[in-house]
Design a protein around this motif. Structure first.
Motif, PDB file in Angstrom:
ATOM      1  N   ALA A  25      -1.779 -11.474 -27.534  1.00 54.35           N
ATOM      2  CA  ALA A  25      -1.258 -11.472 -28.899  1.00 54.35           C
ATOM      3  C   ALA A  25      -1.021 -12.892 -29.382  1.00 54.35           C
ATOM      4  N   ALA A  26      -1.319 -13.129 -30.650  1.00 52.70           N
ATOM      5  CA  ALA A  26      -1.088 -14.433 -31.270  1.00 52.70           C
ATOM      6  C   ALA A  26      -0.122 -14.281 -32.433  1.00 52.70           C
ATOM      7  N   PHE A  27       0.953 -15.038 -32.370  1.00 55.68           N
ATOM      8  CA  PHE A  27       1.909 -15.127 -33.470  1.00 55.68           C
ATOM      9  C   PHE A  27       1.616 -16.443 -34.178  1.00 55.68           C
ATOM     10  N   VAL A  28       1.093 -16.355 -35.400  1.00 59.20           N
ATOM     11  CA  VAL A  28       0.578 -17.528 -36.100  1.00 59.20           C
ATOM     12  C   VAL A  28       1.498 -17.891 -37.262  1.00 59.20           C
ATOM     13  N   VAL A  29       1.947 -19.128 -37.290  1.00 60.77           N
ATOM     14  CA  VAL A  29       2.832 -19.607 -38.357  1.00 60.77           C
ATOM     15  C   VAL A  29       2.310 -20.921 -38.915  1.00 60.77           C
ATOM     16  N   ARG A  30       2.667 -21.186 -40.155  1.00 62.58           N
ATOM     17  CA  ARG A  30       2.326 -22.476 -40.744  1.00 62.58           C
ATOM     18  C   ARG A  30       3.137 -23.571 -40.053  1.00 62.58           C
ATOM     19  N   ALA A  31       2.529 -24.727 -39.870  1.00 65.94           N
ATOM     20  CA  ALA A  31       3.188 -25.827 -39.165  1.00 65.94           C
ATOM     21  C   ALA A  31       4.492 -26.241 -39.840  1.00 65.94           C
ATOM     22  N   ASP A  32       4.527 -26.161 -41.171  1.00 65.02           N
ATOM     23  CA  ASP A  32       5.733 -26.608 -41.867  1.00 65.02           C
ATOM     24  C   ASP A  32       6.880 -25.592 -41.770  1.00 65.02           C
ATOM     25  N   ARG A  33       6.629 -24.453 -41.149  1.00 64.12           N
ATOM     26  CA  ARG A  33       7.690 -23.465 -40.939  1.00 64.12           C
ATOM     27  C   ARG A  33       8.019 -23.297 -39.458  1.00 64.12           C
ATOM     28  N   ASP A  34       7.356 -24.040 -38.609  1.00 63.39           N
ATOM     29  CA  ASP A  34       7.497 -23.870 -37.174  1.00 63.39           C
ATOM     30  C   ASP A  34       8.939 -24.054 -36.711  1.00 63.39           C
ATOM     31  N   LEU A  35       9.620 -25.086 -37.194  1.00 71.10           N
ATOM     32  CA  LEU A  35      10.992 -25.356 -36.763  1.00 71.10           C
ATOM     33  C   LEU A  35      11.965 -24.257 -37.188  1.00 71.10           C
ATOM     34  N   GLN A  36      11.625 -23.526 -38.236  1.00 71.94           N
ATOM     35  CA  GLN A  36      12.492 -22.439 -38.685  1.00 71.94           C
ATOM     36  C   GLN A  36      12.575 -21.307 -37.654  1.00 71.94           C
ATOM     37  N   LEU A  37      11.574 -21.244 -36.778  1.00 70.94           N
ATOM     38  CA  LEU A  37      11.565 -20.198 -35.762  1.00 70.94           C
ATOM     39  C   LEU A  37      12.761 -20.317 -34.822  1.00 70.94           C
ATOM     40  N   VAL A  38      13.194 -21.546 -34.565  1.00 69.60           N
ATOM     41  CA  VAL A  38      14.308 -21.761 -33.633  1.00 69.60           C
ATOM     42  C   VAL A  38      15.586 -21.129 -34.159  1.00 69.60           C
ATOM     43  N   GLU A  39      15.906 -21.405 -35.417  1.00 67.47           N
ATOM     44  CA  GLU A  39      17.120 -20.835 -36.009  1.00 67.47           C
ATOM     45  C   GLU A  39      16.986 -19.322 -36.172  1.00 67.47           C
ATOM     46  N   TYR A  40      15.794 -18.879 -36.499  1.00 69.69           N
ATOM     47  CA  TYR A  40      15.540 -17.445 -36.654  1.00 69.69           C
ATOM     48  C   TYR A  40      15.776 -16.727 -35.320  1.00 69.69           C
ATOM     49  N   LYS A  41      15.312 -17.337 -34.230  1.00 71.79           N
ATOM     50  CA  LYS A  41      15.517 -16.762 -32.901  1.00 71.79           C
ATOM     51  C   LYS A  41      17.005 -16.721 -32.549  1.00 71.79           C
ATOM     52  N   ARG A  42      17.712 -17.800 -32.826  1.00 72.71           N
ATOM     53  CA  ARG A  42      19.147 -17.844 -32.538  1.00 72.71           C
ATOM     54  C   ARG A  42      19.900 -16.749 -33.293  1.00 72.71           C
ATOM     55  N   ASN A  43      19.478 -16.492 -34.508  1.00 69.12           N
ATOM     56  CA  ASN A  43      20.115 -15.440 -35.305  1.00 69.12           C
ATOM     57  C   ASN A  43      19.904 -14.073 -34.668  1.00 69.12           C
ATOM     58  N   ILE A  44      18.697 -13.819 -34.194  1.00 68.07           N
ATOM     59  CA  ILE A  44      18.408 -12.543 -33.530  1.00 68.07           C
ATOM     60  C   ILE A  44      19.253 -12.398 -32.267  1.00 68.07           C
ATOM     61  N   ILE A  45      19.312 -13.468 -31.477  1.00 71.05           N
ATOM     62  CA  ILE A  45      20.081 -13.434 -30.233  1.00 71.05           C
ATOM     63  C   ILE A  45      21.558 -13.176 -30.517  1.00 71.05           C
ATOM     64  N   SER A  46      22.080 -13.797 -31.575  1.00 72.33           N
ATOM     65  CA  SER A  46      23.482 -13.627 -31.927  1.00 72.33           C
ATOM     66  C   SER A  46      23.776 -12.192 -32.365  1.00 72.33           C
ATOM     67  N   ILE A  47      22.948 -11.653 -33.230  1.00 71.10           N
ATOM     68  CA  ILE A  47      23.157 -10.291 -33.732  1.00 71.10           C
ATOM     69  C   ILE A  47      23.056  -9.265 -32.602  1.00 71.10           C
ATOM     70  N   CYS A  48      22.087  -9.472 -31.718  1.00 72.28           N
ATOM     71  CA  CYS A  48      21.850  -8.506 -30.641  1.00 72.28           C
ATOM     72  C   CYS A  48      22.735  -8.753 -29.423  1.00 72.28           C
ATOM     73  N   LYS A  49      23.511  -9.855 -29.460  1.00 71.40           N
ATOM     74  CA  LYS A  49      24.394 -10.191 -28.341  1.00 71.40           C
ATOM     75  C   LYS A  49      23.619 -10.256 -27.023  1.00 71.40           C
ATOM     76  N   ILE A  50      22.483 -10.976 -27.077  1.00 75.23           N
ATOM     77  CA  ILE A  50      21.686 -11.198 -25.870  1.00 75.23           C
ATOM     78  C   ILE A  50      22.339 -12.308 -25.055  1.00 75.23           C
ATOM     79  N   CYS A  51      22.494 -12.078 -23.759  1.00 73.55           N
ATOM     80  CA  CYS A  51      23.261 -13.004 -22.919  1.00 73.55           C
ATOM     81  C   CYS A  51      22.527 -14.314 -22.637  1.00 73.55           C
ATOM     82  N   THR A  52      21.215 -14.321 -22.733  1.00 71.34           N
ATOM     83  CA  THR A  52      20.458 -15.549 -22.481  1.00 71.34           C
ATOM     84  C   THR A  52      20.079 -16.205 -23.804  1.00 71.34           C
ATOM     85  N   GLN A  53      19.485 -17.379 -23.721  1.00 74.77           N
ATOM     86  CA  GLN A  53      19.039 -18.099 -24.906  1.00 74.77           C
ATOM     87  C   GLN A  53      17.583 -17.789 -25.248  1.00 74.77           C
ATOM     88  N   ASP A  54      16.997 -16.866 -24.519  1.00 74.11           N
ATOM     89  CA  ASP A  54      15.587 -16.533 -24.713  1.00 74.11           C
ATOM     90  C   ASP A  54      15.430 -15.052 -25.037  1.00 74.11           C
TER      91      ASP A  54
END
Length: 220
Positions: A25-54
């Motif tokens: 599978a390929a998850f394809v994003v524009r280069a100028d939005r790549d850094l936004q993925l980090v904050e987006y991931k952190r938001n998911i982890i926070s909402i789901c109360k995932i114990c790891t950072q991944d």
């Protein structure tokens, strides 16, 4: 283009207990939005109360969390491309001689579609960027990525291969969109985009791979 897999590449899935299906599978994003993925991931982890950072779907046992994560990843401005292969039919016919050759051929199918996608996306979105795509694989144990690059160079430069492609009117990787020598492999924990590719590959794998009760799960 962040690339991850689901299933395994065992040669005899009908005898060894390995999966019948394999997916890339390929998850394809524009280069100028790549850094936004980090904050987006952190938001998911926070909402789901995932114990790891991944985010790693197989390690999340709660079905509701997995479905939510899949829906969140689907909501990010991206293109998602998946290739799925029923290994039993290929191996039983003796199509591939090794695991590496099978993985390389699957990568070829995926790159054909990634480069076409990026060409279309670039044409639709206007002059921003240069229309090229950087390819990043999630590192998997035992995979020879230098051999994969050599395979891609052979595809690109072999007159015999290209003549066969043209004669049969087969899809072709758009070589002007990628730099083979810049293809990377990185541990999934080091890139949010690779973790989103894991969500994507897991979701589609579940839709085809039967569980112990011969059922599939298309909820993701």
């Amino acid at each position: 283009a962040y690339i991850d897999e689901s299933g395994d590449i065992g040669i005899k899935p009908d005898k060894s207990g390995s999966s019948q299906w394999f997916g890339l599978a390929a998850f394809v994003v524009r280069a100028d939005r790549d850094l936004q993925l980090v904050e987006y991931k952190r938001n998911i982890i926070s909402i789901c109360k995932i114990c790891t950072q991944d985010i790693h779907m197989k390690e999340i046992k709660n079905e509701d969390k997995r479905r939510y994560i899949a829906s969140m990843v689907a909501g990010f401005d991206s293109k998602c491309i998946v290739v799925l292969s029923n290994k039993a039919s290929l191996y039983n016919q003796g199509v591939f001689s090794s695991k590496d050759s099978y993985y390389q051929y699957m990568s070829r199918y995926l790159l054909e579609r990634i480069t076409q996608c990026c060409e279309d996306w670039y044409n639709e979105s206007g002059p921003a960027g240069n229309g090229k795509v950087k390819i990043i694989f999630a590192t998997r144990g035992g995979m020879d990525y230098d051999a994969l690059k050599k395979y891609l160079h052979t595809l690109k430069n072999s007159p015999i291969v290209n003549k066969k492609i043209e004669k049969q009117n087969l899809p072709k990787i758009k070589w002007d969109k990628i730099d083979i020598d810049e293809v990377q492999n990185i541990p999934a924990r080091d890139r949010a985009g690779l973790q989103f590719a894991d969500v994507l590959s897991y979701s589609f794998f579940k839709a085809v791979n039967k569980n112990d009760y011969c059922m599939v799960n298309t909820e993701y």
